[in-house]
Design a protein around this motif. Structure first.
Motif, PDB file in Angstrom:
ATOM      1  N   ASN A 257      33.521  48.543  47.135  1.00  0.00           N
ATOM      2  CA  ASN A 257      34.805  48.772  47.822  1.00  0.00           C
ATOM      3  C   ASN A 257      35.857  47.696  47.573  1.00  0.00           C
ATOM      4  O   ASN A 257      36.959  47.772  48.131  1.00  0.00           O
ATOM      5  CB  ASN A 257      34.614  48.960  49.333  1.00  0.00           C
ATOM      6  CG  ASN A 257      33.835  50.227  49.654  1.00  0.00           C
ATOM      7  OD1 ASN A 257      33.984  51.244  48.972  1.00  0.00           O
ATOM      8  ND2 ASN A 257      33.000  50.167  50.669  1.00  0.00           N
ATOM      9  N   LEU A 258      35.554  46.718  46.727  1.00  0.00           N
ATOM     10  CA  LEU A 258      36.563  45.725  46.369  1.00  0.00           C
ATOM     11  C   LEU A 258      37.341  46.185  45.141  1.00  0.00           C
ATOM     12  O   LEU A 258      36.899  47.064  44.396  1.00  0.00           O
ATOM     13  CB  LEU A 258      35.895  44.373  46.084  1.00  0.00           C
ATOM     14  CG  LEU A 258      35.181  43.712  47.264  1.00  0.00           C
ATOM     15  CD1 LEU A 258      34.506  42.418  46.819  1.00  0.00           C
ATOM     16  CD2 LEU A 258      36.146  43.451  48.424  1.00  0.00           C
ATOM     17  N   LYS A 259      38.509  45.585  44.924  1.00  0.00           N
ATOM     18  CA  LYS A 259      39.347  45.969  43.793  1.00  0.00           C
ATOM     19  C   LYS A 259      38.700  45.563  42.477  1.00  0.00           C
ATOM     20  O   LYS A 259      38.074  44.501  42.375  1.00  0.00           O
ATOM     21  CB  LYS A 259      40.725  45.315  43.909  1.00  0.00           C
ATOM     22  CG  LYS A 259      41.597  45.892  45.018  1.00  0.00           C
ATOM     23  CD  LYS A 259      42.969  45.220  45.025  1.00  0.00           C
ATOM     24  CE  LYS A 259      43.854  45.800  46.123  1.00  0.00           C
ATOM     25  NZ  LYS A 259      45.198  45.158  46.125  1.00  0.00           N
ATOM     26  N   CYS A 260      38.892  46.399  41.476  1.00  0.00           N
ATOM     27  CA  CYS A 260      38.413  46.082  40.139  1.00  0.00           C
ATOM     28  C   CYS A 260      39.129  44.832  39.631  1.00  0.00           C
ATOM     29  O   CYS A 260      40.346  44.674  39.817  1.00  0.00           O
ATOM     30  CB  CYS A 260      38.672  47.255  39.192  1.00  0.00           C
ATOM     31  SG  CYS A 260      38.196  46.935  37.474  1.00  0.00           S
ATOM     32  N   LEU A 261      38.384  43.955  38.996  1.00  0.00           N
ATOM     33  CA  LEU A 261      38.949  42.696  38.502  1.00  0.00           C
ATOM     34  C   LEU A 261      39.616  42.836  37.130  1.00  0.00           C
ATOM     35  O   LEU A 261      40.228  41.894  36.651  1.00  0.00           O
ATOM     36  CB  LEU A 261      37.846  41.636  38.429  1.00  0.00           C
ATOM     37  CG  LEU A 261      37.241  41.213  39.776  1.00  0.00           C
ATOM     38  CD1 LEU A 261      36.083  40.243  39.558  1.00  0.00           C
ATOM     39  CD2 LEU A 261      38.302  40.580  40.672  1.00  0.00           C
ATOM     40  N   ARG A 262      39.497  44.017  36.510  1.00  0.00           N
ATOM     41  CA  ARG A 262      40.131  44.200  35.207  1.00  0.00           C
ATOM     42  C   ARG A 262      41.646  44.297  35.383  1.00  0.00           C
ATOM     43  O   ARG A 262      42.135  44.981  36.279  1.00  0.00           O
ATOM     44  CB  ARG A 262      39.566  45.446  34.524  1.00  0.00           C
ATOM     45  CG  ARG A 262      40.072  45.633  33.112  1.00  0.00           C
ATOM     46  CD  ARG A 262      39.276  46.700  32.368  1.00  0.00           C
ATOM     47  NE  ARG A 262      38.072  46.125  31.774  1.00  0.00           N
ATOM     48  CZ  ARG A 262      36.845  46.541  32.027  1.00  0.00           C
ATOM     49  NH1 ARG A 262      36.639  47.530  32.875  1.00  0.00           N
ATOM     50  NH2 ARG A 262      35.807  45.972  31.440  1.00  0.00           N
ATOM     51  N   TYR A 263      42.373  43.627  34.527  1.00  0.00           N
ATOM     52  CA  TYR A 263      43.826  43.522  34.635  1.00  0.00           C
ATOM     53  C   TYR A 263      44.492  44.897  34.644  1.00  0.00           C
ATOM     54  O   TYR A 263      44.248  45.732  33.779  1.00  0.00           O
ATOM     55  CB  TYR A 263      44.353  42.687  33.467  1.00  0.00           C
ATOM     56  CG  TYR A 263      45.842  42.435  33.483  1.00  0.00           C
ATOM     57  CD1 TYR A 263      46.440  41.735  34.524  1.00  0.00           C
ATOM     58  CD2 TYR A 263      46.640  42.890  32.431  1.00  0.00           C
ATOM     59  CE1 TYR A 263      47.798  41.496  34.531  1.00  0.00           C
ATOM     60  CE2 TYR A 263      48.012  42.655  32.426  1.00  0.00           C
ATOM     61  CZ  TYR A 263      48.588  41.955  33.490  1.00  0.00           C
ATOM     62  OH  TYR A 263      49.936  41.721  33.491  1.00  0.00           O
ATOM     63  N   LYS A 264      45.300  45.148  35.669  1.00  0.00           N
ATOM     64  CA  LYS A 264      46.078  46.374  35.838  1.00  0.00           C
ATOM     65  C   LYS A 264      45.228  47.643  35.907  1.00  0.00           C
ATOM     66  O   LYS A 264      45.703  48.734  35.599  1.00  0.00           O
ATOM     67  CB  LYS A 264      47.110  46.520  34.708  1.00  0.00           C
ATOM     68  CG  LYS A 264      48.254  45.516  34.788  1.00  0.00           C
ATOM     69  CD  LYS A 264      49.312  45.812  33.737  1.00  0.00           C
ATOM     70  CE  LYS A 264      50.478  44.860  33.875  1.00  0.00           C
ATOM     71  NZ  LYS A 264      51.538  45.117  32.862  1.00  0.00           N
ATOM     72  N   CYS A 265      43.992  47.532  36.331  1.00  0.00           N
ATOM     73  CA  CYS A 265      43.150  48.728  36.444  1.00  0.00           C
ATOM     74  C   CYS A 265      43.482  49.522  37.702  1.00  0.00           C
ATOM     75  O   CYS A 265      43.756  50.708  37.641  1.00  0.00           O
ATOM     76  CB  CYS A 265      41.667  48.340  36.439  1.00  0.00           C
ATOM     77  SG  CYS A 265      40.564  49.729  36.821  1.00  0.00           S
ATOM     78  N   GLY A 266      43.429  48.860  38.852  1.00  0.00           N
ATOM     79  CA  GLY A 266      43.746  49.542  40.108  1.00  0.00           C
ATOM     80  C   GLY A 266      42.577  50.304  40.713  1.00  0.00           C
ATOM     81  O   GLY A 266      42.733  50.969  41.753  1.00  0.00           O
ATOM     82  N   GLY A 267      41.436  50.242  40.081  1.00  0.00           N
ATOM     83  CA  GLY A 267      40.279  50.964  40.596  1.00  0.00           C
ATOM     84  C   GLY A 267      39.534  50.186  41.670  1.00  0.00           C
ATOM     85  O   GLY A 267      39.864  49.046  41.983  1.00  0.00           O
ATOM     86  N   LYS A 268      38.523  50.855  42.250  1.00  0.00           N
ATOM     87  CA  LYS A 268      37.663  50.216  43.241  1.00  0.00           C
ATOM     88  C   LYS A 268      36.222  50.275  42.767  1.00  0.00           C
ATOM     89  O   LYS A 268      35.817  51.205  42.055  1.00  0.00           O
ATOM     90  CB  LYS A 268      37.794  50.916  44.602  1.00  0.00           C
ATOM     91  CG  LYS A 268      38.998  50.481  45.405  1.00  0.00           C
ATOM     92  CD  LYS A 268      38.902  51.006  46.827  1.00  0.00           C
ATOM     93  CE  LYS A 268      40.080  50.486  47.658  1.00  0.00           C
ATOM     94  NZ  LYS A 268      39.984  50.940  49.070  1.00  0.00           N
ATOM     95  N   ILE A 269      35.452  49.280  43.181  1.00  0.00           N
ATOM     96  CA  ILE A 269      34.045  49.238  42.793  1.00  0.00           C
ATOM     97  C   ILE A 269      33.251  50.151  43.720  1.00  0.00           C
ATOM     98  O   ILE A 269      33.328  50.043  44.947  1.00  0.00           O
ATOM     99  CB  ILE A 269      33.481  47.798  42.856  1.00  0.00           C
ATOM    100  CG1 ILE A 269      34.342  46.860  42.014  1.00  0.00           C
ATOM    101  CG2 ILE A 269      32.020  47.777  42.414  1.00  0.00           C
ATOM    102  CD1 ILE A 269      34.524  47.281  40.568  1.00  0.00           C
TER     103      ILE A 269
END
Length: 287
Positions: A257-269
């Protein structure tokens, strides 16, 4: 359960301390490990000289000067502690998982040298120690296992051939020791994130580029984990008083439920279960 990087840290720690040393005495306090330790085990190891400490996958190997071996697997909860007769330190664990100090209970095996001893502790008793007579018998023990990610035969041709017409998901393959030895649950999630591959994707649908990424990041993630001292999840000190901290590098594992750490992804884990094991991935960038 200790994975390849944690076992490699144990190997490196032991290699520095017991290389060329002679085993003076072996004490067995509990023979009931995963495989029962035979009555003559102490006799077989006594007076053996450690030629080398090696590793294959998650197995430790004590190579003796007479061509015999002792194969060690740490199971789910096994740890090896090093006790010096002089200069005693409270940090006895040769790796970075479980207690950094020698526990009072579950110390099943003690191998004594002239100036130090190693103690095997294992609350769950899923680990084992096996004496092996020669190199061929040792190789036979590993015949059912796949190559390590570091081996030359873990290559594109191997993956393409293995995955041909296989509908099983790629995450299941990465933790299948018959396919590749040494990758466990934690590292499989990290490898697939870096490769931008969804863990549920069928192996037969992977492109050549996908396979090349898996090969590259399998090596990269495990090497980095070894350099960082493994992934204990909880921080403990080893015999040098240093911390294992690869868990600080996790991109997806335990980041539900944390934000994806990939630059400009915007997804959630997201977290799902594959083969009854927790699996973490980004719902946007892993396809």
């Amino acid at each position: 359960m200790p994975e390849l990087p944690e076992v490699e840290i144990v190997r490196q720690s032991l290699a520095k301390k017991i290389h060329k040393k002679k085993i003076k005495k072996v004490i067995i306090k509990n023979r009931n490990l995963r495989f029962k330790i035979p009555l003559k085990f102490e006799e077989l190891l006594q007076n053996k000289i450690i030629k080398k400490v090696t590793r294959f996958s998650k197995y430790l190997i004590l190579s003796f000067s007479d061509g015999s071996f002792c194969l060690i697997h740490l199971g789910m909860s096994g740890t090896i502690h090093l006790i010096k007769k002089k200069n005693f330190t409270k940090f006895t664990n040769v790796s970075f998982y479980n207690s950094s100090n020698l526990p009072k209970k579950h110390n099943h095996i003690e191998i004594q040298f002239k100036d130090l001893k190693i103690i095997y502790n294992d609350p769950r008793r899923f680990g084992f120690f096996i004496f092996i007579n020669n190199k061929q018998d040792l190789l036979n023990r590993f015949s059912h296992l796949g190559p390590e990610p570091f081996f030359k035969n873990f290559n594109l041709n191997y993956l393409l051939k293995y995955f041909f017409n296989k509908r099983k998901d790629i995450k299941s393959f990465l933790i299948d020791q018959k396919f590749v030895s040494g990758i466990g649950n934690i590292y499989a999630s990290e490898i697939l994130f870096l490769s931008k591959i969804n863990p549920t994707k069928h192996a037969m649908k992977l492109s050549k580029k996908d396979c090349q990424k898996i090969i590259f990041y399998s090596k990269s993630v495990l090497n980095k984990a070894i350099q960082k001292g493994g992934s204990s999840i909880r921080d403990f000190k080893n015999t040098s008083g240093k911390n294992g901290n690869f868990q600080k590098e996790f991109k997806v594992y335990q980041r539900e439920n944390l934000k994806c750490l990939r630059y400009k992804c915007g997804g959630k884990i997201k977290k799902i279960f594959i083969c009854n094991r927790s699996t973490f991935f980004c719902n946007i960038c892993q396809k």
